[in-house]
Design a protein around this motif. Structure first.
Motif, PDB file in Angstrom:
ATOM      1  N   GLU A  90       0.878  -1.202   0.036  1.00  0.00           N
ATOM      2  CA  GLU A  90       0.061   0.064   0.153  1.00  0.00           C
ATOM      3  C   GLU A  90       0.864   1.284   0.009  1.00  0.00           C
ATOM      4  OE1 GLU A  90      -3.235   0.190   2.718  1.00  0.00           O
ATOM      5  OE2 GLU A  90      -3.841  -1.730   2.492  1.00  0.00           O
ATOM      6  N   GLU A  93       2.204   2.545  -3.357  1.00  0.00           N
ATOM      7  CA  GLU A  93       1.189   3.145  -4.314  1.00  0.00           C
ATOM      8  C   GLU A  93       1.407   4.521  -4.243  1.00  0.00           C
ATOM      9  OE1 GLU A  93      -2.497   1.433  -3.519  1.00  0.00           O
ATOM     10  OE2 GLU A  93      -2.139  -0.505  -4.153  1.00  0.00           O
ATOM     11  N   ASN A  94       1.774   5.191  -3.034  1.00  0.00           N
ATOM     12  CA  ASN A  94       1.655   6.458  -2.747  1.00  0.00           C
ATOM     13  C   ASN A  94       3.084   7.152  -2.681  1.00  0.00           C
ATOM     14  OD1 ASN A  94      -1.087   6.714  -2.521  1.00  0.00           O
ATOM     15  ND2 ASN A  94      -0.948   5.684  -0.658  1.00  0.00           N
TER      16      ASN A  94
END
Length: 246
Positions: A90, A93-94
């Motif tokens: 996760e 992704e950023n």
């Protein structure tokens, strides 16, 4: 460490390994992106700090200590591998900062290496050969039951996968530590003592162990298996200066 894990656990580990392993194309892209560093680079301090803060939270949640993990001697609980993997993916992704991306790649590689260690445990003593170190080499000191050869080979292959992932960890973490002085400060270590936390010799002799395994299978069971060439070729393709000295 447990000497035997149920088949359902082994299947879970295989799924975990596949889920967090990069595709062949992604591996090549990562390899192309890792170049010998001749000067420091600009690092997004904010992104790196945010990721390290998330790592600290995950350590607290799962009773782990990512900076002090060593394969195979100090690995995290089996139950922590999946949640750690999902959270790191996760975070990927950023993330746009290059050094921070390499840190996340390093973390996933370490998790893959540890998952493979647990998969090895699932075969118990049947898959692991007794060895002694003679100088810089290893030698099998037990008589092999050749009926166990398939299990021995599968265990050796998974051992190799664990080593491959550890090398990926080493390469990516080295990039992070050499990317900037600020990155080294945030990680809490310097170039001169970076081996203290991140690099561990316990898994380093893997290639020699695999060599001893295939030699013993040939001599005792007349079984020819290649556990090394693909692994060695992979290391030879890495940029100069990014192959662990083991």
């Amino acid at each position: 460490m447990p000497h035997f894990l149920k088949n359902s656990t082994y299947i879970f580990l295989l799924i975990t390994l596949l889920a967090c392993a990069p595709t062949q194309l992604a591996q090549q892209e990562q390899l192309n992106a890792i170049e010998p560093i001749t000067e420091t680079h600009t690092v997004s301090t904010e992104e790196l700090q945010n990721v390290l803060a998330e790592f600290e939270k995950l350590d607290q949640q799962h009773n782990t200590s990512w900076k002090f993990e060593q394969v195979p001697d100090k690995i995290i609980p089996l139950s922590a591998i999946e949640p750690w993997t999902l959270q790191v993916r996760e975070l990927q992704e950023n993330t746009t900062d290059k050094a921070t991306k390499h840190l996340l790649d390093a973390r996933l590689a370490m998790l893959r290496s540890q998952a493979a260690q647990y998969a090895m445990f699932s075969f118990g003593e049947q898959g692991n050969l007794a060895m002694v170190q003679q100088g810089k080499q290893y030698k099998v000191i037990e008589t092999i039951d050749c009926d166990d050869a398939p299990t021995i080979i599968k265990t050796a292959e998974i051992r190799g996968e664990s080593y491959d992932s550890w090398v990926d960890f080493y390469v990516n973490m080295d990039y992070v530590l050499m990317s900037s002085k600020k990155a080294k400060e945030l990680l809490g270590t310097g170039v001169n003592n970076r081996t203290k936390y991140y690099y561990n010799p316990g898994i380093a002799p893997t290639l020699k162990i695999l060599q001893a395994t295939q030699k013993a299978l040939k001599e005792q069971c007349n079984i020819t298996v290649d556990l090394l060439s693909e692994r060695i070729n992979k290391q030879e393709k890495r940029p100069e200066g990014y192959i662990p000295e083991v």
